[in-house]
Enzyme design. Structure first.
Site, PDB file in Angstrom:
ATOM      1  N   ASP A   1       4.213  -7.388  13.756  1.00  0.00           N
ATOM      2  CA  ASP A   1       3.628  -7.730  12.458  1.00  0.00           C
ATOM      3  C   ASP A   1       4.131  -9.093  11.988  1.00  0.00           C
ATOM      4  O   ASP A   1       4.487  -9.278  10.821  1.00  0.00           O
ATOM      5  CB  ASP A   1       3.952  -6.656  11.423  1.00  0.00           C
ATOM      6  CG  ASP A   1       3.008  -6.707  10.212  1.00  0.00           C
ATOM      7  OD1 ASP A   1       1.924  -7.315  10.328  1.00  0.00           O
ATOM      8  OD2 ASP A   1       3.364  -6.142   9.159  1.00  0.00           O
TER       9      ASP A   1
ATOM     10  N   VAL B   1       8.973  -2.885  -3.557  1.00  0.00           N
ATOM     11  CA  VAL B   1      10.250  -3.541  -3.262  1.00  0.00           C
ATOM     12  C   VAL B   1      10.843  -4.065  -4.566  1.00  0.00           C
ATOM     13  O   VAL B   1      10.172  -4.742  -5.350  1.00  0.00           O
ATOM     14  CB  VAL B   1      10.075  -4.692  -2.254  1.00  0.00           C
ATOM     15  CG1 VAL B   1      11.416  -5.363  -1.980  1.00  0.00           C
ATOM     16  CG2 VAL B   1       9.472  -4.176  -0.954  1.00  0.00           C
TER      17      VAL B   1
ATOM     18  N   GLY C   1       0.793  -1.210   0.000  1.00  0.00           N
ATOM     19  CA  GLY C   1       0.000   0.000   0.000  1.00  0.00           C
ATOM     20  C   GLY C   1       0.828   1.264   0.000  1.00  0.00           C
ATOM     21  O   GLY C   1       0.394   2.307  -0.515  1.00  0.00           O
TER      22      GLY C   1
END
Length: 266
Positions: A124, A25, A21
């Site tokens: 995360d 990469v 979002g």
């Protein structure tokens, strides 16, 4: 957006390997020796949004504090970008054998216990952030993406404020904006392990609201009732690791994964 062959801050872009979002990469390589292959993470917005820049700055600052064989190394950083170790084996789901997946999760558990000893909570943990090196047999797996990491005891923003792919692995205290700790990562790790073993995380729902409600209030599903090869003891291990109150969970990340591994050993 960069394209293959473009040069950026001493790197040559080889390919796009992922888009999220807020960032893209790339696989890239250094122009000068040692000519390492890196994962080059670049924020999408130009100029970057302050919150996204702060997240990337935090990811670099925390990464530079850490040195563990199963944590992806950070290499360099600048405004709106970060270069880190490129993990050529891809996500942990590329491992086809259950025992290898558990071995990789055990390596991530060891990395998390080290991380907590350094006073850091990842916040995360999920299969997408468990990546493999080119040779899993020789070099194993590594934990990546520290953009959401917090200090032990810090309050993270409530996760229910936005739709996120991390919700199936989010502990109640993270959803409620309460202080996070080692048990927060343990919860996410065991949710991930369940998904890697069975094909789905413990809690699922059709909507964000429904999934949030399940994480906060629903009892842990007894998966052995529906999956014939799972022993009943598996349910007890998972239920303790996913206790609604952090203090009721295991004291380390390694413990529940070791118990599951022994239980499922052929």
């Amino acid at each position: 957006m960069l394209s293959p062959g473009d040069r950026f801050e001493g790197y040559v872009v080889d390919a796009v390997v992922g888009r999220g979002g807020t960032a893209t990469v790339y696989r890239a390589h250094e122009i000068r020796p040692p000519e390492r292959t890196v994962a080059l993470k670049m924020l999408t917005d130009r100029p970057p949004r302050p919150d996204d820049s702060a997240r990337l700055d935090r990811e670099f600052a925390l990464g530079r504090r850490l040195a563990h064989p199963h944590i992806a190394a950070v290499i360099a950083h600048g405004p709106g970008w970060l270069a880190m170790e490129f993990l050529a084996g891809g996500p942990i789901t590329n491992l086809p054998v259950r025992s290898d997946r558990l071995a990789a999760v055990a390596q991530i558990a060891d990395a998390l216990d080290y991380l907590h000893g350094q006073g850091v909570v990842h916040c995360d943990v999920k299969p997408a952030n468990m990546l493999l090196r080119a040779s899993f047999v020789d070099d194993g797996a590594a934990l990546a993406d520290f953009g959401s990491a917090r200090e032990l005891g810090e309050v993270a923003p409530p996760r229910t404020t936005r739709v996120t792919a991390s919700l199936p692995y989010s502990a109640p205290e993270l959803l409620l904006g309460r202080p996070v700790g080692a048990a927060t990562d343990e919860y996410a790790l065991v949710c991930s392990a369940v998904e890697l073993l069975t094909g789905a995380p413990p809690f699922t729902a059709a909507t964000t609201m429904g999934l949030t409600a399940a994480q906060l209030a629903s009892p842990t599903p007894r998966l052995s009732r529906h999956i014939a090869w799972l022993p009943h003891a598996f349910d007890s291990i998972v239920a303790k690791a996913l206790a609604k109150q952090p203090e009721a969970r295991y004291s380390t990340c390694a413990e529940p994964i070791a118990l599951i591994t022994r239980l499922l050993r052929p």
